[in-house]
Design an enzyme around this catalytic site. Structure first.
Site, mmCIF file in Angstrom:
data_model
loop_
_atom_site.group_PDB
_atom_site.id
_atom_site.type_symbol
_atom_site.label_atom_id
_atom_site.label_comp_id
_atom_site.label_asym_id
_atom_site.label_seq_id
_atom_site.Cartn_x
_atom_site.Cartn_y
_atom_site.Cartn_z
ATOM 1 N N ASN A 25 0.683 -1.283 -0.086
ATOM 2 C CA ASN A 25 -0.004 0.129 -0.011
ATOM 3 C C ASN A 25 0.881 1.095 0.059
ATOM 4 O OD1 ASN A 25 -1.924 2.049 0.438
ATOM 5 N ND2 ASN A 25 -2.400 1.476 2.335
ATOM 6 N N LYS A 33 0.264 4.146 -0.392
ATOM 7 C CA LYS A 33 -0.424 5.459 0.378
ATOM 8 C C LYS A 33 -0.177 6.691 -0.740
ATOM 9 C CE LYS A 33 -0.200 3.298 4.629
ATOM 10 N NZ LYS A 33 -0.195 3.371 6.218
HETATM 11 P P1 13P Z 1 3.106 0.436 7.722
HETATM 12 O O1 13P Z 1 3.737 -1.130 7.242
HETATM 13 O O2 13P Z 1 3.922 1.561 7.247
HETATM 14 O O3 13P Z 1 3.010 0.091 9.248
HETATM 15 O O4 13P Z 1 1.684 0.434 7.209
HETATM 16 C C1 13P Z 1 0.705 -0.376 7.339
HETATM 17 C C2 13P Z 1 -0.414 -0.055 6.554
HETATM 18 O O5 13P Z 1 -1.120 0.783 6.876
HETATM 19 C C3 13P Z 1 -0.791 -0.719 5.189
HETATM 20 O O6 13P Z 1 -1.981 -0.604 4.692
#
Ligand code: 13P
Length: 248
Positions: free
Chosen positions: A11, A13
């Protein structure tokens, strides 16, 4: 029942401009070659989906070693929804999956279980696999209500016609996301077992929250963990690969 093949999903983001996103996808796809022990998925921001779809194989995407997913969708197929993207548009851009109900949307943007449920129905209408995220806050964990919280989220977020082949659950404790904190193996195992009793048999349940190359083998080795949803570590091809290499 045959063992569920693990899925490692990145992900991204709200990260990546065209040049770095394409370079990252290319690095992942090159390493993936034709096959891997686990399924691989990248979920870039909307702006990069079409170009990364081309990197991952264009029209042959369905047969590619790395699949493409969106990070959210609107429940409606089209219409006057400024700034939104429909499940059909994701499909059109080459996606096979969509992440829904991520905690950054539930807690950051006020998305409800009912919203997630409508989006999951939209994903299925468009032929996408819905990756439905659930997870408790730190306060809920400390109050001993983690299982109750995720069970209620499942009940509220899944449409009635849920089927294993078009559903993935991602258990992501809110307090473990981006913090470097991870539940104990026993806590992950307990909650995954509890989740499994509320979903169709054969549905994959991923763990997400601070998964990195160091802890991946331990987490992915737990019996009811069918893969990982990775945030920060998915932005470096080497780290994403190290996590994928830790699959059972
Ligand atoms: P991290 O791996 O950065 O903690 O994020 C996890 C996440 O939100 C995946 O959707």
């Amino acid at each position: 029942m045959p063992e569920r093949k693990q899925l490692v999903a990145g992900n991204w983001k709200m990260n990546g401009r065209r040049a770095d996103g394409i370079a990252l996808a290319r690095a992942i796809a090159e390493r993936a070659g034709g096959r891997h022990a686990c399924d691989l998925l990248v979920c870039p921001p909307f702006t990069l989906l079409a170009s990364i779809g081309e990197v991952l194989g264009g029209e042959a995407l369905a047969g590619s070693a790395v699949s493409l997913g969106g990070q959210d969708c609107h429940a409606a197929p089209a219409g006057a929804f400024t700034g939104s993207i429909s499940a059909e548009m994701l499909r059109d851009a080459g996606c096979s999956h969509v992440i829904l109900g991520h905690s950054e949307r539930r807690h950051g943007l006020g998305e409800t279980d009912a919203d997630v449920r409508a989006k999951a129905a939209a994903a299925w209408r468009a032929g996408l696999v819905a990756i439905v995220c659930i997870g408790e806050t730190r306060a809920e964990r400390e109050a001993g209500s983690a299982v109750a919280v995720v069970t209620a989220q499942l009940a509220g977020s899944l449409p009635e016609n849920a089927e294993a082949q078009r559903l993935v659950i991602a258990y992501e404790p809110v307090w473990a996301i981006g913090t470097g904190l991870v539940p104990t193996n026993a806590d992950i195992a307990d909650i995954h077992r509890a989740i499994r009793s509320h979903i169709p048999s054969g549905t994959r349940v991923l763990y997400g929250g601070s998964v990195n190359p160091k802890n991946a083998a331990e987490i992915l080795g737990l019996p009811d963990v069918d893969g990982a949803l990775v945030g920060g570590a998915s932005l470096k091809a080497e780290d994403f690969w190290a996590i994928a290499a830790a699959c059972r």
